[in-house]
Design an enzyme around this catalytic site. Structure first.
Site, PDB file in Angstrom:
ATOM      1  CB  SER A  45      -0.826  -0.042   1.086  1.00  0.00           C
ATOM      2  OG  SER A  45      -0.130  -0.222   2.437  1.00  0.00           O
ATOM      3  CG  ASP A  84      -6.550  -0.339   2.444  1.00  0.00           C
ATOM      4  OD1 ASP A  84      -6.126  -0.846   3.118  1.00  0.00           O
ATOM      5  OD2 ASP A  84      -7.429   0.703   2.429  1.00  0.00           O
ATOM      6  CG  HIS A 168      12.483 -19.323   9.964  1.00  0.00           C
ATOM      7  ND1 HIS A 168      11.890 -18.346  11.139  1.00  0.00           N
ATOM      8  CD2 HIS A 168      13.630 -19.428  10.302  1.00  0.00           C
ATOM      9  CE1 HIS A 168      13.089 -17.952  11.673  1.00  0.00           C
ATOM     10  NE2 HIS A 168      14.285 -18.444  11.218  1.00  0.00           N
ATOM     11  CE  LYS A 172      16.444 -21.889  12.423  1.00  0.00           C
ATOM     12  NZ  LYS A 172      17.627 -21.158  11.665  1.00  0.00           N
ATOM     13  CD  GLU A 206      18.537 -13.966  16.936  1.00  0.00           C
ATOM     14  OE1 GLU A 206      18.783 -13.780  15.688  1.00  0.00           O
ATOM     15  OE2 GLU A 206      17.494 -13.609  17.570  1.00  0.00           O
ATOM     16  CG  HIS A 230      11.184 -19.591  16.310  1.00  0.00           C
ATOM     17  ND1 HIS A 230      10.454 -19.599  15.062  1.00  0.00           N
ATOM     18  CD2 HIS A 230      11.735 -18.097  15.995  1.00  0.00           C
ATOM     19  CE1 HIS A 230      10.453 -18.785  14.330  1.00  0.00           C
ATOM     20  NE2 HIS A 230      11.198 -17.713  14.763  1.00  0.00           N
ATOM     21  CE  LYS A 329      16.124 -10.031  18.296  1.00  0.00           C
ATOM     22  NZ  LYS A 329      16.261 -11.021  16.990  1.00  0.00           N
TER      23      LYS A 329
HETATM   24  C1  BG6 Z   1      12.721 -14.487  13.667  1.00  0.00           C
HETATM   25  C2  BG6 Z   1      12.868 -13.742  14.624  1.00  0.00           C
HETATM   26  O1  BG6 Z   1      11.409 -15.404  13.632  1.00  0.00           O
HETATM   27  O2  BG6 Z   1      13.877 -15.647  14.038  1.00  0.00           O
HETATM   28  C3  BG6 Z   1      14.247 -12.944  14.824  1.00  0.00           C
HETATM   29  O3  BG6 Z   1      11.766 -12.711  14.751  1.00  0.00           O
HETATM   30  C4  BG6 Z   1      15.168 -13.985  14.757  1.00  0.00           C
HETATM   31  O4  BG6 Z   1      14.148 -11.736  15.688  1.00  0.00           O
HETATM   32  C5  BG6 Z   1      14.994 -14.914  13.953  1.00  0.00           C
HETATM   33  O5  BG6 Z   1      16.558 -13.071  14.656  1.00  0.00           O
HETATM   34  C6  BG6 Z   1      16.102 -15.887  13.968  1.00  0.00           C
HETATM   35  O6  BG6 Z   1      16.051 -16.976  12.887  1.00  0.00           O
HETATM   36  P1  BG6 Z   1      17.488 -17.875  12.587  1.00  0.00           P
HETATM   37  O7  BG6 Z   1      17.005 -18.626  11.615  1.00  0.00           O
HETATM   38  O8  BG6 Z   1      18.273 -16.826  12.215  1.00  0.00           O
HETATM   39  O9  BG6 Z   1      17.890 -18.502  13.836  1.00  0.00           O
END
Ligand code: BG6
Length: 458
Positions: A45, A84, A168, A172, A206, A230, A329
């Protein structure tokens, strides 16, 4: 073999997710498994232009390793719409036009969670094209009640088999490998229980800090961003019972079954959880500001950037084994993986000069690796035991996690997507922690960016 063509609509075409993860993930899929024919439609949008969209598609697919001779025909075919997504009549007209082209349609909501919900709400105002699949990004809701509401909303739109909640981590390679490792090796499954395993840690630390994502992250925090989806799902894959076959019903039934037995350790959110936030520090020589000084952060929100939760699985396989889930983080050590600590040997014959350290299995998620520590007789004194490691770096999967997930969506196979009851169970487990944190019952600790976390968190 060529698959039938599919129209993949990306709502949120101008966003960071599309650019950084979706298009490169799709690129890896098209490169490694060339049979897919995807008619890509971007919708946004804001002021993204059709030319900019085309350029993003070209760059994103190339970043995933897709070759130019594969990209260019897709570019010729890709289209872009200003849309939109909260406007029902605009959505109806747009989807009606795509349906008339005759291909199955996948709508990927690469949008902030609140907008995705508004778009779904708008879709209740008209009949969606038959067979349409909806792919929804995490986080799915922000509490048990909001996840339940969102599930009810989606259920008004399409049957559950057409809903693909994206996580996701389920794409993996190492997470999928948990099934191969456990059920494809005689040596693991018989000892995969409380008799032999003392504790399990699932860690996603991370080194990345906020990376300009305050708009999303400051409302989510580490608990919602990483543990709710996750890490609980990784735990379920690690701990679930043996499926009769690897199919979407059986696998997801067993994941939910495991989650239903999962509770906060001691049913006490205060004892079972810890939270912290980073202060200024350095990572790889780069200065990182305090989280509260990052652009877009509202310090009043008290957002966690490091979260830890300990759960227990109440069944006879796992009774008494703590599962500690942690993610944060701006940490100095970016270890992402699973650590399975075995119990000490039941008995060591007299005559050894030292004790046998318990075995540890480390499954690295990123990068993909596996290492099992073993006791062997030391070189010098043969009755001294010393630790050695059987270790392997696993070959990186050619298809990135987003590519794996997209493959399932394009095939209409929800095996690697999160079913509605899975997401509600994850929220059910963590809701008491969310509530205890909101009530201020758990202190907000601090750690310097680049450190391993608060000094007293060992
Ligand atoms: C995402 C989070 O779903 O996964 C991020 O929103 C995070 O904050 C990321 O950095 C980590 O994914 P991966 O595959 O790099 O471990």
């Amino acid at each position: 073999m060529e698959n039938s063509p599919v129209t993949l609509v990306i709502l949120g075409a101008s966003g960071d997710l599309t650019h950084r993860l979706l298009l490169p993930g799709l690129g890896t899929l098209l490169h490694a498994r060339p049979g897919y024919r995807v008619h890509l439609v971007g919708a946004a949008s804001d002021d993204l232009t059709a030319e900019q969209w085309t350029q993003r598609v070209r760059e994103g697919l190339a970043e995933g390793g897709c070759r130019a001779d594969r990209i260019e025909p897709m570019i010729d075919d890709t289209t872009f719409e200003h849309l939109d997504v909260t406007n029902p009549s605009a959505l109806e007209e747009f989807l009606g036009r795509l349906a008339a082209e005759g291909r199955p349609i996948v709508v990927y909501f690469a949008l902030p969670p609140a907008i995705s919900q508004q778009a779904c709400q708008a879709m209740t105002q008209f009949d969606l094209p038959p067979g349409i699949r909806l792919a929804i990004e995490k986080p799915f809701g922000s509490s048990l009640a909001s996840a339940q509401d969102f599930n009810r909303l989606l259920a008004q739109l399409v049957p559950e088999r057409q809903i693909f909640r994206v996580d996701h981590y389920l794409g993996k390679a190492t997470v999928l490998n948990l099934l191969g490792l456990r059920f494809g090796n005689r040596i693991f499954e018989p000892i995969w229980n409380t008799v032999n395993i003392e504790r399990v840690e699932i860690i996603a630390d991370e080194t990345l800090a906020l990376e300009g994502r305050a708009g999303y992250y400051d409302k989510a925090g580490a608990l919602r961003d990483m543990i709710q989806s996750h890490l609980l799902l990784v735990m379920a894959m690690l701990a679930m019972e043996e499926p009769a076959s690897i199919d979407e019903v059986e696998l997801r039934d067993l994941v939910v079954h495991l989650l239903r037995s999962t509770h906060l350790a001691g049913d006490d959110p205060v004892q079972a959880s810890r939270r912290a936030r980073y202060t200024a520090g350095q990572i790889d020589g780069k200065d990182i500001p305090s989280y509260t000084d990052e652009k877009g952060v509202d310090p009043e929100r008290n957002t966690d950037t490091l979260a830890e939760v300990t759960v227990e699985i109440r069944n006879s396989r796992w009774a008494g084994v703590p599962f500690r889930l942690r993610s944060g983080k701006a940490l100095g050590d970016g270890f992402r993986g699973i650590v399975v600590k075995f119990r000490p040997v039941v008995h060591l014959p007299a005559g050894f000069h030292n004790t046998a350290e318990p075995n540890v299995l480390v499954i690295g998620m990123t990068p993909e690796s596996i290492a099992l520590s073993l006791n062997t007789n030391a070189e010098g004194d043969r009755w001294d035991l010393e630790q050695t490691s059987l270790a392997a770096d696993l070959t990186e999967s050619p298809v990135r996690p987003y590519g794996e997930i997209l493959q399932g969506i394009l095939d209409g196979d929800p095996l690697l997507s999160v079913r509605g009851d899975m997401t509600e169970e994850c929220w059910r487990i963590l809701q008491p922690v969310v509530d205890a944190w909101a009530a201020g019952d758990v202190p907000m600790d601090e750690y310097a960016a680049g450190s391993t976390g608060p000094s007293d968190w060992r």
